[in-house]
Write an enzyme that holds these catalytic residues in place. Structure first.
Site, PDB file in Angstrom:
ATOM      1  N   ASP A 124       0.830  -1.223   0.000  1.00  0.00           N
ATOM      2  CA  ASP A 124       0.000   0.000   0.000  1.00  0.00           C
ATOM      3  C   ASP A 124       0.856   1.262   0.000  1.00  0.00           C
ATOM      4  OD1 ASP A 124       0.967  -0.129   2.636  1.00  0.00           O
ATOM      5  OD2 ASP A 124      -1.001   0.016   3.586  1.00  0.00           O
ATOM      6  N   GLU A 125       2.153   1.105   0.320  1.00  0.00           N
ATOM      7  CA  GLU A 125       3.007   2.294   0.428  1.00  0.00           C
ATOM      8  C   GLU A 125       3.223   2.985  -0.914  1.00  0.00           C
ATOM      9  OE1 GLU A 125       6.191   2.175   3.163  1.00  0.00           O
ATOM     10  OE2 GLU A 125       5.369   0.443   4.200  1.00  0.00           O
TER      11      GLU A 125
END
Ligand code: NAD
Ligand code: TYD
Length: 339
Positions: A124-125
């Site tokens: 998700d980063e």
């Protein structure tokens, strides 16, 4: 697709995923370089299985990867191999670009040559900070650390191999994982080991940053589902749907630890330290796509999984003693003050 190459399978998530596949009877070959983060103890219980093979090596070594694919008649690759810690990427970015980008290109080239599916395990980063709402798979990429930029680059390259060459690529982007076997540079094991060793718990900045946490066994199940059911060229977000501020998480872990050990007053160990540069304030994912298309929803209740995790570290001193380097302690001292 019953013969799978798992790269980075001696690491945290990769070892849980490997166990899942091996126990289901899938022929599984792990390729791992055994960096500081790789640990053969993570796979020890699988050694006696006939459908499990371990090979030490680098994903950037094309010859080796091709040899494995040919020898074991591999049909799919699941790529967990990566440099994975944001703080390390700030200290020394280059290995992140070497493994996470160049290594992925080697796997894509091999997938292209042998007609394999490649599942790229992403994060998700890559979306960067999500201030409000939830990032779906079309949310703009805005990575802020060398780690997340290396993962975003690999994702884009993988998608270009799908579009240009028709390589059967599929990507998962998951939120923060936690559970047994996680290297104690990541936040939850840092908290637990600090409690065990009566060291300060370093909380970056004001501790109000938010993360979504998924239990590693849930993520392993989700990745397996995407491997077998995911559509080519697609990205699937995976999350635990458990969003919590860092400081609240610290307090939760302390409570669990105190309940398990009977110790008291451990919150005095909390130390607010200098913030991480470009610290992403919040990650939050929309998981509608994986729910609707694949039918995946996480099943482990957060508090129970967190308690199991604390218990695992308390019960596994042998594993803690095999950790190859505590060089991170030095990093904390230099960057965030004495712990
Ligand atoms: P980890 O750091 O625990 O393990 C990484 C593994 O990769 C180690 O076993 C290491 O030896 C191996 N490795 C590193 N470089 C290699 C190379 N060049 N060739 C072969 N093997 C190599 O990582 P993790 O937390 O299990 O993460 C696995 C994957 O999941 C990574 O791609 C990461 O970006 C992604 N991810 C992790 C999280 C998380 O919260 N941990 C969240 C989302 C996505
Ligand atoms: P981390 O586990 O490094 O994962 P990521 O940065 O990939 O989300 O960190 C999780 C959160 O905890 C993040 O907001 C940074 C913070 N953190 C601390 O406050 N102290 C620590 O010692 C560590 C390692 C992380």
């Amino acid at each position: 697709m019953k013969r799978v190459l798992i790269t980075g399978g001696a690491g945290f998530i990769g070892s849980h995923f490997t166990r899942l596949l091996v126990k289901e009877g899938i022929y599984t070959v792990v390729l791992d370089k055994l960096t500081y983060a790789g640990n053969l103890l993570n796979l020890k219980d699988l050694e006696s299985y006939e459908n499990f093979v371990f090979v030490k090596g680098d994903i950037a070594d094309r010859e080796k990867v091709e040899e494995i694919v040919k020898e074991y008649k591999i049909k799919a690759i699941v790529n967990f191999a990566a440099e994975t810690h944001v703080d390390r990427s700030i200290l020394n970015p280059e290995p992140f670009y070497e493994t996470n980008i160049k290594g992925t290109i080697v796997l894509l080239e091999v997938a292209k040559k042998y007609g394999l599916r490649l599942l790229q395990v992403s994060t998700d980063e890559v979306y960067g900070p999500v201030l409000t709402g939830y990032a779906d798979e079309n949310y703009p990429l805005n990575p802020t650390s060398p780690y997340s930029s290396s993962k975003a680059a690999a994702d884009l390259i993988a998608l270009s191999y799908f579009k240009t060459f028709g390589v059967d690529v599929v990507i998962t982007r998951s939120s923060n994982n936690f559970g047994p076997n996680q290297y104690p540079e990541k936040f939850i094991p840092v908290i637990i080991l600090s409690l065990m060793e009566k060291q300060k718990i370093p909380v970056y900045g004001n501790g109000r940053q938010k993360r979504d946490w998924i239990y590693v066994r849930d993520n392993a199940i989700a990745i397996r589902e995407v491997l077998f059911k995911g559509r080519s060229g697609e990205i699937y977000n995976i999350a635990g749907n458990k969003e919590i501020e860092n400081i609240e998480l610290v307090n939760k872990v302390i409570k669990i630890y105190e309940n398990l050990t009977g110790e008291e007053w451990l919150s005095t160990l909390i130390a607010f330290v200098k913030d991480r540069p470009a610290h992403d304030i919040r990650y939050a994912l929309s998981t509608d796509k994986i729910e609707k298309e694949i039918g995946f929803k996480p099943t482990y209740p957060f508090d129970i999984a967190l308690s199991e995790t604390v218990k695992w570290y308390l019960d596994n001193l042998d594993w803690i003693n095999t950790i190859k380097t505590r060089d991170f302690e030095e990093y904390y001292r230099k960057n965030y003050g004495e712990r």
